[in-house]
Design a protein around this motif. Structure first.
Motif, mmCIF file in Angstrom:
data_model
loop_
_atom_site.group_PDB
_atom_site.id
_atom_site.type_symbol
_atom_site.label_atom_id
_atom_site.label_comp_id
_atom_site.label_asym_id
_atom_site.label_seq_id
_atom_site.Cartn_x
_atom_site.Cartn_y
_atom_site.Cartn_z
ATOM 1 N N UNK A 9 0.837 -1.207 0.000
ATOM 2 C CA UNK A 9 0.000 0.000 0.000
ATOM 3 C C UNK A 9 0.867 1.251 0.000
ATOM 4 N N UNK A 10 1.948 1.235 0.768
ATOM 5 C CA UNK A 10 2.872 2.373 0.796
ATOM 6 C C UNK A 10 3.527 2.567 -0.572
ATOM 7 N N UNK A 11 3.924 1.469 -1.206
ATOM 8 C CA UNK A 11 4.524 1.566 -2.542
ATOM 9 C C UNK A 11 3.533 2.154 -3.546
ATOM 10 N N UNK A 12 2.274 1.751 -3.452
ATOM 11 C CA UNK A 12 1.254 2.277 -4.366
ATOM 12 C C UNK A 12 1.102 3.784 -4.194
ATOM 13 N N UNK A 13 1.148 4.245 -2.963
ATOM 14 C CA UNK A 13 1.063 5.693 -2.707
ATOM 15 C C UNK A 13 2.270 6.427 -3.291
ATOM 16 N N UNK A 55 -6.334 1.127 -13.990
ATOM 17 C CA UNK A 55 -6.506 -0.330 -13.914
ATOM 18 C C UNK A 55 -5.676 -0.914 -12.771
ATOM 19 N N UNK A 56 -4.359 -0.747 -12.855
ATOM 20 C CA UNK A 56 -3.471 -1.428 -11.922
ATOM 21 C C UNK A 56 -3.615 -0.950 -10.483
ATOM 22 N N UNK A 57 -3.476 0.349 -10.244
ATOM 23 C CA UNK A 57 -3.533 0.854 -8.865
ATOM 24 C C UNK A 57 -4.874 0.541 -8.201
ATOM 25 N N UNK A 58 -6.021 0.773 -8.863
ATOM 26 C CA UNK A 58 -7.292 0.423 -8.211
ATOM 27 C C UNK A 58 -7.419 -1.075 -7.906
ATOM 28 N N UNK A 59 -6.955 -1.937 -8.831
ATOM 29 C CA UNK A 59 -7.047 -3.388 -8.583
ATOM 30 C C UNK A 59 -6.169 -3.796 -7.412
ATOM 31 N N UNK A 60 -4.978 -3.247 -7.352
ATOM 32 C CA UNK A 60 -4.088 -3.579 -6.239
ATOM 33 C C UNK A 60 -4.677 -3.092 -4.917
ATOM 34 N N UNK A 61 -5.263 -1.914 -4.921
ATOM 35 C CA UNK A 61 -5.885 -1.401 -3.687
ATOM 36 C C UNK A 61 -7.043 -2.287 -3.248
ATOM 37 N N UNK A 62 -7.813 -2.790 -4.203
ATOM 38 C CA UNK A 62 -8.913 -3.706 -3.862
ATOM 39 C C UNK A 62 -8.372 -4.973 -3.204
ATOM 40 N N UNK A 63 -7.310 -5.526 -3.759
ATOM 41 C CA UNK A 63 -6.721 -6.738 -3.176
ATOM 42 C C UNK A 63 -6.270 -6.485 -1.745
#
Length: 106
Positions: A9-13, A55-63
């Motif tokens: 989650x930190x990496x995504x931010x 696509x990618x960031x929202x899907x990863x956040x959902x997971x």
């Protein structure tokens, strides 16, 4: 939440922040048709930054939110290296490589 979820989650931010810094963050989403592409990374309808943002960031956040299994292989950094080819995306490529590595370690 397991440690990996908080680290990812930190990496995504950090990825989002770098995209914003590079002015790659779009105010409007692409069309529904563009988002519905069946090609890997939506290469036929989206740029890499659009794919990351919509696509990618929202899907990863959902997971992460649902504590579902995260992918072990992403391989996004090589795509980004090719996309930016010496452009100003160096730090973004670094962030994506860090995410790839973190996911591989599990």
């Amino acid at each position: 939440m397991e440690r990996i979820y908080s680290e990812v989650a930190e990496q995504l931010l950090l990825i989002e922040a770098e995209m914003r810094r590079l002015d790659l963050w779009a105010a409007q989403p692409p069309s529904a048709e563009a988002l519905a592409s069946t090609e890997p990374f939506c290469v036929d309808t989206l740029t890499l930054p659009q794919w990351l943002q919509f696509i990618f960031l929202p899907r990863m956040r959902q997971l992460i939110e649902r504590e579902l299994p995260l992918p072990r292989q992403c391989g996004i950094a090589p795509m980004a290296e090719e996309y930016f080819r010496g452009d100003a995306g160096g730090k973004l490529v670094e962030r994506l490589a860090e995410l790839d590595g973190r996911l591989q370690r599990g």
